[in-house]
Design a protein around this motif. Structure first.
Motif, PDB file in Angstrom:
ATOM      1  N   VAL A 128     -28.380   7.322 -36.031  1.00 21.91           N
ATOM      2  CA  VAL A 128     -27.959   6.169 -36.847  1.00 21.91           C
ATOM      3  C   VAL A 128     -27.498   5.027 -35.949  1.00 21.91           C
ATOM      4  N   TRP A 129     -26.696   5.333 -34.933  1.00 22.10           N
ATOM      5  CA  TRP A 129     -26.222   4.263 -34.035  1.00 22.10           C
ATOM      6  C   TRP A 129     -27.375   3.667 -33.228  1.00 22.10           C
ATOM      7  N   ASN A 130     -28.291   4.503 -32.785  1.00 20.84           N
ATOM      8  CA  ASN A 130     -29.462   3.999 -32.061  1.00 20.84           C
ATOM      9  C   ASN A 130     -30.234   2.989 -32.894  1.00 20.84           C
ATOM     10  N   LEU A 131     -30.455   3.309 -34.147  1.00 21.81           N
ATOM     11  CA  LEU A 131     -31.247   2.422 -35.000  1.00 21.81           C
ATOM     12  C   LEU A 131     -30.491   1.143 -35.344  1.00 21.81           C
ATOM     13  N   LEU A 132     -29.181   1.238 -35.533  1.00 22.93           N
ATOM     14  CA  LEU A 132     -28.397   0.034 -35.824  1.00 22.93           C
ATOM     15  C   LEU A 132     -28.436  -0.940 -34.649  1.00 22.93           C
ATOM     16  N   SER A 172     -27.890  -0.897 -26.237  1.00 23.27           N
ATOM     17  CA  SER A 172     -26.775   0.034 -26.070  1.00 23.27           C
ATOM     18  C   SER A 172     -27.286   1.356 -25.519  1.00 23.27           C
ATOM     19  N   SER A 173     -26.392   2.269 -25.251  1.00 13.63           N
ATOM     20  CA  SER A 173     -26.735   3.507 -24.563  1.00 13.63           C
ATOM     21  C   SER A 173     -27.085   4.612 -25.544  1.00 13.63           C
ATOM     22  N   SER A 174     -28.327   5.079 -25.519  1.00 11.92           N
ATOM     23  CA  SER A 174     -28.721   6.250 -26.308  1.00 11.92           C
ATOM     24  C   SER A 174     -27.989   7.489 -25.814  1.00 11.92           C
ATOM     25  N   SER A 175     -27.758   7.558 -24.515  1.00 15.23           N
ATOM     26  CA  SER A 175     -27.069   8.704 -23.939  1.00 15.23           C
ATOM     27  C   SER A 175     -25.645   8.814 -24.479  1.00 15.23           C
TER      28      SER A 175
END
Length: 438
Positions: free
Chosen positions: A92-96, A104-107
């Protein structure tokens, strides 16, 4: 050993979905500067990056071991639904952030999701705090600074070495160097980021009793994780590519070469040491460093500030989403189903919102709207003017004043002519007629 259950299968699929989002979210890390300077066409660049991400997934498993047994205590009662909730928070954060075009960092989204879900489910004893500090937080601060400093020095050195050479001639060489360094970044990205998904799947297999504790990722896990991140990379995260290539600074070929080489060296060194750092932060730091390294270069600090704010929010934000998902998933099968349905609805809504202003390979190099030059950039331009032949960046205020100045100059130029040419005024015509009659 037990067989793979339905829940573990759901966790594996969710982990591969995260790996897919990681691929298109982080394509910009390797290819943004190469695309923005025209060294490679957009589709060619992402295809090359995808292939090298797949190759890089087979080179090491040190980072995967950090994920599967370093940050989360696999013996503390971690259940597959906890890992599922952590992955939902990360996706969810990755897509936002992808929708906002923020690299931003996927890790860190993955780490935050796993930590948040674990804290809700089993408490603080399920998280290795020392490992989080030493292998996540300290590299998060140090890596972009190291990469940025290296890129600044490399950019200054590059321009100094080529100061007496023809700019067009050296640009061709730097573009070729960019392609090589971008390939190295893609390879490094595969060795670092694909392993994170391998570690998550291995952790799920360990919690389900499918493999022994502290085991290396099975071959099928390595292959599936490599393919997922390669496919996501090929589709291209065009929104973030635009931000990295055009939104932070205006990159010239020498800067792109220096930035990518610095980033690749930092990522490969961290992978060898088992540090699960953020390739996004490393590459973003190197791009900012290349902007500072060129005389007269501009770093758009408002964009950089939003990006750094997203970095700081990633761990807690993904952790909060994952904590809520873990609470629901812990209620039983209906809770897991509810989390899955909500996650699908949120992801579908984000995708629909992205279609309102689509960005793809056809318009990725359209620059952002101009923004005022900040105090820091203005001071740097004062002490380090652009080199000969490179125009200084124009501010919006200067662009607004230019038409007014041009109009004023035009009025002044026509005024003398109007003053000297009086033969067409009414008084002149009457005097001329009176002279003719007399």
């Amino acid at each position: 050993m037990e067989h793979i259950t339905l829940l573990i299968g759901i966790v594996i699929v969710t982990a591969l979905v995260f790996d897919f989002t990681n691929g298109f979210h982080d394509t910009a890390n390797a290819m943004a500067t190469t695309i923005s300077t025209g060294a490679l066409r957009p589709k060619t660049a992402v295809a090359m990056s995808a292939a090298l991400n797949l190759v890089g997934a087979f080179l090491s498993v040190e980072v995967a071991k950090t994920i599967s047994g370093g940050i989360i205590d696999e013996s503390a009662g971690i259940r597959p639904e906890v890992i599922f909730a952590g992955l939902v928070g990360a996706i969810v954060w990755n897509l936002l952030t992808w929708l906002a075009g923020l690299p931003s960092s996927s890790s860190h989204a993955l780490f935050g999701g796993l930590i948040g879900a674990t804290l809700v489910s089993v408490g603080t004893n399920g998280v290795h705090g020392e490992a989080v500090v030493m292998k996540v937080l300290i590299p998060a601060v140090a890596a972009p600074l190291v990469a940025g400093l290296a890129a600044t020095v490399a950019t200054r050195l590059t321009y100094r070495l080529a100061r007496n050479r023809d700019e067009a001639e050296t640009a061709k060489g730097y573009r070729a160097g960019q392609i090589a360094s971008a390939a190295l970044v893609s390879l490094a990205h595969g060795t670092n980021d694909a392993q994170k998904t391998m570690g998550v799947i291995t952790l799920a297999l360990i919690t389900g009793g499918v493999v022994a504790p502290h085991a290396d990722p099975p071959l099928w896990v390595i292959v599936s994780a490599g393919l997922a991140i390669a496919l996501g990379t090929y589709l291209g995260g065009w929104r973030i590519i635009r931000t990295m290539g055009k939104g932070i600074t205006d990159i010239q070929p020498p800067q792109g070469f220096a930035a990518q080489t610095s980033a690749a060296a930092t990522i490969l060194a961290s992978s060898h040491l088992g540090f699960a750092l953020s390739t996004t932060q490393v590459c973003s730091g190197s791009v900012m460093g290349s902007g500072l390294g060129r005389k007269g270069g501009v770093v758009r600090w408002s964009t950089a500030g939003r990006m750094v704010a997203a970095w700081g929010l990633t761990l807690p934000a993904a952790g909060l989403v994952a904590a809520g998902a873990a609470f629901l998933a812990g209620q039983g099968d209906w809770g897991v189903t509810t989390v899955a349905v909500l996650a699908l609805a949120i992801c579908g809504g984000i995708w629909a919102a992205s279609r309102r202003k689509p960005i793809d390979h056809t318009n990725v190099n359209e620059g952002p709207a101009a923004e005022p030059v900040g105090v820091v950039t203005a001071a740097l331009q004062t002490v380090s003017p652009p080199p000969a032949g490179v125009p200084a960046p124009r501010t919006p205020e200067a662009e607004a004043v230019e038409p007014q100045a041009a109009e004023a100059d035009g009025d002044q130029a026509t005024a003398p002519a109007a003053a000297t040419d009086t033969s067409t005024t009414p008084a002149a015509r009457r005097a001329k007629a009176a002279t003719a009659t007399s």
